[in-house]
Design a protein around this motif. Structure first.
Motif, short mmCIF file in Angstrom:
data_model
loop_
_atom_site.label_atom_id
_atom_site.label_comp_id
_atom_site.label_asym_id
_atom_site.label_seq_id
_atom_site.Cartn_x
_atom_site.Cartn_y
_atom_site.Cartn_z
N THR A 210 0.86 -1.17 0.00
CA THR A 210 0.00 0.00 0.00
C THR A 210 0.90 1.22 0.00
N ASP A 211 0.40 2.33 -0.50
CA ASP A 211 1.18 3.57 -0.46
C ASP A 211 1.09 4.17 0.94
N ASP A 237 -5.78 -6.52 -13.47
CA ASP A 237 -4.92 -5.69 -14.29
C ASP A 237 -5.53 -4.30 -14.47
N VAL A 238 -4.69 -3.27 -14.38
CA VAL A 238 -5.13 -1.89 -14.52
C VAL A 238 -4.16 -1.16 -15.44
N SER A 239 -4.70 -0.47 -16.44
CA SER A 239 -3.90 0.36 -17.34
C SER A 239 -4.63 1.67 -17.54
N PRO A 240 -3.92 2.80 -17.56
CA PRO A 240 -4.60 4.10 -17.65
C PRO A 240 -5.23 4.33 -19.01
N ALA A 241 -6.37 5.03 -19.01
CA ALA A 241 -7.01 5.47 -20.24
C ALA A 241 -6.17 6.59 -20.86
N ASP A 242 -6.45 6.91 -22.10
CA ASP A 242 -5.72 7.98 -22.79
C ASP A 242 -5.78 9.27 -21.98
N GLY A 243 -4.61 9.84 -21.67
CA GLY A 243 -4.55 11.12 -20.98
C GLY A 243 -4.87 11.08 -19.50
N ALA A 244 -5.12 9.89 -18.95
CA ALA A 244 -5.54 9.79 -17.55
C ALA A 244 -4.34 9.59 -16.63
N LEU A 245 -4.47 10.12 -15.43
CA LEU A 245 -3.56 9.81 -14.33
C LEU A 245 -4.27 8.81 -13.42
N LEU A 246 -3.53 7.84 -12.92
CA LEU A 246 -4.07 6.92 -11.93
C LEU A 246 -3.87 7.54 -10.55
N VAL A 247 -4.92 7.58 -9.78
CA VAL A 247 -4.88 8.17 -8.44
C VAL A 247 -5.32 7.10 -7.44
N ASN A 248 -4.56 6.94 -6.38
CA ASN A 248 -4.99 6.03 -5.33
C ASN A 248 -4.74 6.64 -3.96
N LEU A 249 -5.50 6.18 -3.01
CA LEU A 249 -5.37 6.65 -1.64
C LEU A 249 -4.35 5.80 -0.91
N GLY A 250 -3.68 6.41 0.07
CA GLY A 250 -2.68 5.72 0.85
C GLY A 250 -3.12 5.48 2.28
N ASP A 251 -2.18 5.02 3.10
CA ASP A 251 -2.48 4.63 4.47
C ASP A 251 -3.02 5.77 5.32
N VAL A 252 -2.53 7.00 5.08
CA VAL A 252 -3.00 8.14 5.88
C VAL A 252 -4.50 8.35 5.66
N ALA A 253 -4.95 8.24 4.41
CA ALA A 253 -6.38 8.39 4.13
C ALA A 253 -7.19 7.29 4.80
N ARG A 255 -6.38 5.59 7.52
CA ARG A 255 -6.38 5.80 8.97
C ARG A 255 -7.32 6.93 9.37
N LEU A 256 -7.35 8.01 8.60
CA LEU A 256 -8.23 9.12 8.93
C LEU A 256 -9.70 8.71 8.90
N THR A 257 -10.04 7.81 7.99
CA THR A 257 -11.44 7.41 7.81
C THR A 257 -11.75 6.08 8.47
N ASN A 258 -10.83 5.57 9.29
CA ASN A 258 -11.06 4.30 9.99
C ASN A 258 -11.39 3.17 9.01
N ASP A 259 -10.68 3.20 7.88
CA ASP A 259 -10.81 2.22 6.80
C ASP A 259 -12.11 2.32 6.00
N LYS A 260 -12.83 3.44 6.14
CA LYS A 260 -13.98 3.64 5.25
C LYS A 260 -13.48 3.92 3.84
N TRP A 261 -12.37 4.64 3.73
CA TRP A 261 -11.67 4.80 2.45
C TRP A 261 -10.54 3.78 2.43
N MET A 262 -10.24 3.28 1.24
CA MET A 262 -9.36 2.13 1.11
C MET A 262 -7.95 2.52 0.66
N SER A 263 -6.95 2.06 1.43
CA SER A 263 -5.58 2.11 0.97
C SER A 263 -5.32 0.76 0.32
#
Length: 347
Positions: A210-211, A237-253, A255-263
């Motif tokens: 995890t990040d 498998d995940v590959s970005p669409a044309d012109g897209a950036l892949l964004v993911n949440l890390g451990d801090v997110a 922890r802040l949400t008590n795992d409601k948001w996923m790292s």
């Protein structure tokens, strides 16, 4: 359970002057992605193609140097700057999970980041915010990488404003956690010379992990390799669409949400084409938060039915434990929940 998919989200309403309804739609989409996948593809981010081209040209030129020339830019592991040679890290150790073969991640990388000099008047120290090394063997590297770094940081700040709206906290909530953030850009190259790998072996480009921080903004080639763990325990498998950036949440997110948001756990499994590994490049901008920020579940995510899953910890302490795993080969014994998800995964 619906099939695994990484949603595509257009954030242009937050980059420019979008209507309230358009902005609310972005917030809802990002909150849903954060709760169900932990990954999203972002378009409308506003990074010019020329800036991305400058970045990829610079990293191509650097990674094409002979290995001995690149090793001149190796820094101590704790500084998280400079060059990391192939097979010098094992990301799965950041979760306390044994890799198939010790230190077998075969990617090479170059890291730059925010220096203590970037945050005058704050509590930053050189131990947490090291100076950068710029490879003088590639004169264009400094300018091209720094330009992309600034653009990726702008996108990350836009994302935290959207995340604050999704959390229903004040718009500047993340400012107190990120006004001297440990921001790092890691440029990765997944390729090794012929004969340096055993193609019949279990190959790991980058082990499951995890990040560490709040949010990651990733530019990546449209080449197979990145895999994301679904809620059903499958790797996808995940590959970005044309012109897209892949964004993911890390451990801090998380922890802040008590795992409601996923790292979300992810890894890189290299594609082998005609007996050779196909080259893959990526550049991950980690927006981790202030080193001295204390991270704990927010009160409105803790109830009698959902008690706090994490003890308070500073960003500095959390990152140090994970880096000690990936760089020094010492298992991170604090990542109990993440390690259990790896053990439960299939394939």
């Amino acid at each position: 359970m619906p099939p695994f998919a990484v949603p595509l989200i257009d954030i242009s309403a937050w980059v420019g002057d979008g209507s309230d309804d358009a902005r609310a739609a972005v917030v809802a989409a990002m909150d849903h992605a954060a709760r169900t996948v932990g990954f999203m593809q972002v378009v409308g981010h506003g990074i010019p193609d020329s800036v991305v081209s400058g970045l990829t040209g610079a990293l191509d030129e650097f990674f094409a140097l002979p290995l001995d020339a690149k090793k001149a830019y190796v820094r101590p592991a704790a500084e998280n700057r400079g060059y990391s040679p192939p097979k010098s890290e094992s990301l799965s150790y950041s979760l306390g999970v044994d890799p198939v073969t010790r230190m077998n991640d075969f990617f090479e990388a170059f890291n730059v980041g925010a220096s203590w000099r970037d945050y005058p008047g704050t509590s930053t120290t050189v131990e947490d915010y090291a100076e950068n090394t710029w490879p003088d063997a590639v004169p264009s590297f400094h300018g091209a990488v720094e330009t992309y770094f600034d653009e990726a940081r702008r996108v990350a700040h836009t994302l935290t404003r959207i995340l604050a709206a999704a959390l229903r906290v004040r718009e500047d909530f993340f400012d107190t956690l990120t006004d001297h953030s440990i921001d790092v850009l890691r440029m990765n190259n997944y390729a090794l010379p012929p004969g340096s790998i055993e193609l019949g072996a279990e190959l790991t480009g980058m082990g499951e992990h995890t990040d560490f921080g709040l949010v990651t903004v990733l530019w990546a080639d449209q080449v197979a390799g990145l895999q994301v763990l679904g809620q059903d325990g499958s790797w996808n498998d995940v590959s970005p669409a044309d012109g897209a950036l892949l964004v993911n949440l890390g451990d801090v997110a998380a922890r802040l949400t008590n795992d409601k948001w996923m790292s979300t756990l992810h890894r890189v499994k290299p594609p082998v084409i005609d007996g050779t590994i196909e080259r893959r490049r990526s550049a991950a901008f980690f927006h981790d938060g202030n080193a001295d920020a204390v991270i704990a579940p927010l009160p409105h995510f803790v109830t009698r039915e959902a008690p706090a899953l994490y003890e308070p910890v500073t960003v500095r302490e959390h990152i140090a434990a994970k880096l000690a795993g990936s760089r020094a080969g010492r298992k991170n014994v604090t990542a109990v929940r993440e390690a259990a998800r790896v053990a439960a995964s299939r394939g």
